[in-house]
Design a protein around this motif. Sequence first.
Motif, PDB file in Angstrom:
ATOM      1  N   ASP A  17       0.823  -1.210   0.000  1.00  0.00           N
ATOM      2  CA  ASP A  17       0.000   0.000   0.000  1.00  0.00           C
ATOM      3  C   ASP A  17       0.855   1.257   0.000  1.00  0.00           C
ATOM      4  OD1 ASP A  17      -2.289  -1.537  -0.003  1.00  0.00           O
ATOM      5  OD2 ASP A  17      -2.607  -1.375   2.166  1.00  0.00           O
ATOM      6  N   PHE A  18       1.921   1.248   0.818  1.00  0.00           N
ATOM      7  CA  PHE A  18       2.816   2.402   0.869  1.00  0.00           C
ATOM      8  C   PHE A  18       3.477   2.646  -0.483  1.00  0.00           C
ATOM      9  CE2 PHE A  18       7.097   4.105   1.456  1.00  0.00           C
ATOM     10  CZ  PHE A  18       6.796   5.324   2.021  1.00  0.00           C
ATOM     11  N   LEU A  19       3.966   1.592  -1.117  1.00  0.00           N
ATOM     12  CA  LEU A  19       4.612   1.748  -2.425  1.00  0.00           C
ATOM     13  C   LEU A  19       3.636   2.217  -3.485  1.00  0.00           C
ATOM     14  CD1 LEU A  19       7.055  -1.292  -2.516  1.00  0.00           C
ATOM     15  CD2 LEU A  19       7.621   1.112  -2.235  1.00  0.00           C
ATOM     16  N   ASN A  20       2.417   1.728  -3.440  1.00  0.00           N
ATOM     17  CA  ASN A  20       1.411   2.185  -4.401  1.00  0.00           C
ATOM     18  C   ASN A  20       1.126   3.670  -4.232  1.00  0.00           C
ATOM     19  OD1 ASN A  20       1.089  -0.254  -5.724  1.00  0.00           O
ATOM     20  ND2 ASN A  20      -0.563  -0.924  -4.373  1.00  0.00           N
ATOM     21  N   LYS A  21       1.030   4.140  -2.988  1.00  0.00           N
ATOM     22  CA  LYS A  21       0.800   5.566  -2.737  1.00  0.00           C
ATOM     23  C   LYS A  21       2.000   6.393  -3.184  1.00  0.00           C
ATOM     24  CE  LYS A  21      -2.331   4.946   1.147  1.00  0.00           C
ATOM     25  NZ  LYS A  21      -2.508   5.115   2.600  1.00  0.00           N
ATOM     26  N   ALA A  22       3.208   5.892  -2.909  1.00  0.00           N
ATOM     27  CA  ALA A  22       4.419   6.623  -3.296  1.00  0.00           C
ATOM     28  C   ALA A  22       4.532   6.712  -4.821  1.00  0.00           C
ATOM     29  CB  ALA A  22       5.658   5.948  -2.717  1.00  0.00           C
ATOM     30  N   LEU A  23       4.236   5.633  -5.521  1.00  0.00           N
ATOM     31  CA  LEU A  23       4.292   5.648  -6.984  1.00  0.00           C
ATOM     32  C   LEU A  23       3.209   6.552  -7.567  1.00  0.00           C
ATOM     33  CD1 LEU A  23       5.139   1.951  -7.882  1.00  0.00           C
ATOM     34  CD2 LEU A  23       6.563   3.970  -8.208  1.00  0.00           C
ATOM     35  N   ALA A  24       2.033   6.564  -6.969  1.00  0.00           N
ATOM     36  CA  ALA A  24       0.966   7.456  -7.445  1.00  0.00           C
ATOM     37  C   ALA A  24       1.377   8.913  -7.262  1.00  0.00           C
ATOM     38  CB  ALA A  24      -0.329   7.161  -6.698  1.00  0.00           C
ATOM     39  N   PHE A  25       2.012   9.229  -6.128  1.00  0.00           N
ATOM     40  CA  PHE A  25       2.495  10.584  -5.902  1.00  0.00           C
ATOM     41  C   PHE A  25       3.575  10.943  -6.915  1.00  0.00           C
ATOM     42  CE2 PHE A  25       5.761  13.277  -3.921  1.00  0.00           C
ATOM     43  CZ  PHE A  25       5.030  14.438  -3.786  1.00  0.00           C
ATOM     44  N   TRP A  26       4.500  10.033  -7.148  1.00  0.00           N
ATOM     45  CA  TRP A  26       5.595  10.297  -8.090  1.00  0.00           C
ATOM     46  C   TRP A  26       5.055  10.536  -9.497  1.00  0.00           C
ATOM     47  CZ3 TRP A  26      10.405  11.777  -7.907  1.00  0.00           C
ATOM     48  CH2 TRP A  26      11.211  11.634  -9.019  1.00  0.00           C
ATOM     49  N   ARG A  27       4.084   9.755  -9.906  1.00  0.00           N
ATOM     50  CA  ARG A  27       3.515   9.901 -11.249  1.00  0.00           C
ATOM     51  C   ARG A  27       2.704  11.192 -11.393  1.00  0.00           C
ATOM     52  NH1 ARG A  27       1.928   3.705 -11.134  1.00  0.00           N
ATOM     53  NH2 ARG A  27       3.889   2.856 -11.931  1.00  0.00           N
ATOM     54  N   SER A  28       2.226  11.728 -10.258  1.00  0.00           N
ATOM     55  CA  SER A  28       1.436  12.956 -10.333  1.00  0.00           C
ATOM     56  C   SER A  28       2.305  14.208 -10.494  1.00  0.00           C
ATOM     57  CB  SER A  28       0.563  13.099  -9.084  1.00  0.00           C
ATOM     58  OG  SER A  28       1.362  13.370  -7.949  1.00  0.00           O
ATOM     59  N   LEU A  29       3.597  14.083 -10.237  1.00  0.00           N
ATOM     60  CA  LEU A  29       4.493  15.236 -10.358  1.00  0.00           C
ATOM     61  C   LEU A  29       4.844  15.505 -11.814  1.00  0.00           C
ATOM     62  CD1 LEU A  29       7.030  14.465  -7.490  1.00  0.00           C
ATOM     63  CD2 LEU A  29       5.136  16.077  -7.436  1.00  0.00           C
ATOM     64  N   ASP A  30       5.054  16.785 -12.143  1.00  0.00           N
ATOM     65  CA  ASP A  30       5.532  17.096 -13.486  1.00  0.00           C
ATOM     66  C   ASP A  30       7.055  16.900 -13.525  1.00  0.00           C
ATOM     67  OD1 ASP A  30       6.288  19.247 -11.980  1.00  0.00           O
ATOM     68  OD2 ASP A  30       5.621  20.772 -13.390  1.00  0.00           O
ATOM     69  N   GLU A  31       7.627  17.016 -14.692  1.00  0.00           N
ATOM     70  CA  GLU A  31       9.047  16.696 -14.886  1.00  0.00           C
ATOM     71  C   GLU A  31       9.977  17.599 -14.076  1.00  0.00           C
ATOM     72  OE1 GLU A  31      10.406  14.070 -16.445  1.00  0.00           O
ATOM     73  OE2 GLU A  31       8.312  13.421 -16.613  1.00  0.00           O
ATOM     74  N   ASP A  32       9.643  18.881 -13.955  1.00  0.00           N
ATOM     75  CA  ASP A  32      10.497  19.790 -13.184  1.00  0.00           C
ATOM     76  C   ASP A  32      10.526  19.418 -11.705  1.00  0.00           C
ATOM     77  OD1 ASP A  32      11.214  21.276 -15.416  1.00  0.00           O
ATOM     78  OD2 ASP A  32       9.545  22.690 -15.178  1.00  0.00           O
ATOM     79  N   LYS A  33       9.382  19.056 -11.157  1.00  0.00           N
ATOM     80  CA  LYS A  33       9.331  18.669  -9.751  1.00  0.00           C
ATOM     81  C   LYS A  33      10.040  17.337  -9.522  1.00  0.00           C
ATOM     82  CE  LYS A  33       5.267  21.306  -8.499  1.00  0.00           C
ATOM     83  NZ  LYS A  33       3.894  21.267  -8.042  1.00  0.00           N
ATOM     84  N   LYS A  34       9.943  16.419 -10.486  1.00  0.00           N
ATOM     85  CA  LYS A  34      10.669  15.155 -10.367  1.00  0.00           C
ATOM     86  C   LYS A  34      12.168  15.408 -10.356  1.00  0.00           C
ATOM     87  CE  LYS A  34       7.325  12.064 -12.537  1.00  0.00           C
ATOM     88  NZ  LYS A  34       7.049  11.194 -13.685  1.00  0.00           N
ATOM     89  N   ARG A  35      12.618  16.275 -11.241  1.00  0.00           N
ATOM     90  CA  ARG A  35      14.039  16.604 -11.318  1.00  0.00           C
ATOM     91  C   ARG A  35      14.507  17.254 -10.022  1.00  0.00           C
ATOM     92  NH1 ARG A  35      14.055  19.702 -15.809  1.00  0.00           N
ATOM     93  NH2 ARG A  35      13.882  17.828 -17.061  1.00  0.00           N
ATOM     94  N   LEU A  36      13.688  18.157  -9.474  1.00  0.00           N
ATOM     95  CA  LEU A  36      14.025  18.802  -8.209  1.00  0.00           C
ATOM     96  C   LEU A  36      14.121  17.783  -7.075  1.00  0.00           C
ATOM     97  CD1 LEU A  36      14.483  21.420  -6.581  1.00  0.00           C
ATOM     98  CD2 LEU A  36      12.001  21.507  -6.273  1.00  0.00           C
ATOM     99  N   CYS A  37      13.204  16.844  -7.020  1.00  0.00           N
ATOM    100  CA  CYS A  37      13.242  15.795  -5.991  1.00  0.00           C
ATOM    101  C   CYS A  37      14.507  14.948  -6.119  1.00  0.00           C
ATOM    102  CB  CYS A  37      12.014  14.900  -6.083  1.00  0.00           C
ATOM    103  SG  CYS A  37      10.503  15.668  -5.503  1.00  0.00           S
ATOM    104  N   ILE A  38      14.886  14.622  -7.350  1.00  0.00           N
ATOM    105  CA  ILE A  38      16.095  13.825  -7.563  1.00  0.00           C
ATOM    106  C   ILE A  38      17.329  14.602  -7.123  1.00  0.00           C
ATOM    107  CG2 ILE A  38      17.568  12.805  -9.344  1.00  0.00           C
ATOM    108  CD1 ILE A  38      14.936  12.058 -10.814  1.00  0.00           C
ATOM    109  N   TYR A  39      17.406  15.893  -7.461  1.00  0.00           N
ATOM    110  CA  TYR A  39      18.550  16.709  -7.051  1.00  0.00           C
ATOM    111  C   TYR A  39      18.612  16.846  -5.531  1.00  0.00           C
ATOM    112  CZ  TYR A  39      19.276  18.114 -11.921  1.00  0.00           C
ATOM    113  OH  TYR A  39      19.527  18.119 -13.260  1.00  0.00           O
ATOM    114  N   CYS A  40      17.470  17.016  -4.893  1.00  0.00           N
ATOM    115  CA  CYS A  40      17.448  17.119  -3.427  1.00  0.00           C
ATOM    116  C   CYS A  40      17.904  15.809  -2.779  1.00  0.00           C
ATOM    117  CB  CYS A  40      16.051  17.485  -2.942  1.00  0.00           C
ATOM    118  SG  CYS A  40      15.597  19.187  -3.298  1.00  0.00           S
ATOM    119  N   ALA A  41      17.469  14.694  -3.325  1.00  0.00           N
ATOM    120  CA  ALA A  41      17.893  13.400  -2.788  1.00  0.00           C
ATOM    121  C   ALA A  41      19.398  13.204  -2.967  1.00  0.00           C
ATOM    122  CB  ALA A  41      17.127  12.269  -3.466  1.00  0.00           C
TER     123      ALA A  41
END
Length: 71
Positions: A17-41
């Motif tokens: 359930d946790f992974l499904n929620k995390a993947l749904a959140f990740w897929r809801s982000l646009d490309e700029d926000k995904k890139r920002l999350c990767i840089y922050c990590a």
Amino acid sequence: MEVIFGFLATAVEIVKDFLNKALAFWRSLDEDKKRLCIYCAAALICISSIASFFYSLGRKKGEEAAAKEEF
């Protein structure tokens, strides 16, 4: 034995359930926000690695200083 399997099945369901929620959140982000999350990590990993290195270096120096004081 059934208790252990029941516990494992519950744990697997929670993680699924946790992974499904995390993947749904990740897929809801646009490309700029995904890139920002990767840089922050990546920055977090680098900062943690550097802090860990200097912590272990300082601890080793402290142990050496304490060993010299004892003798």
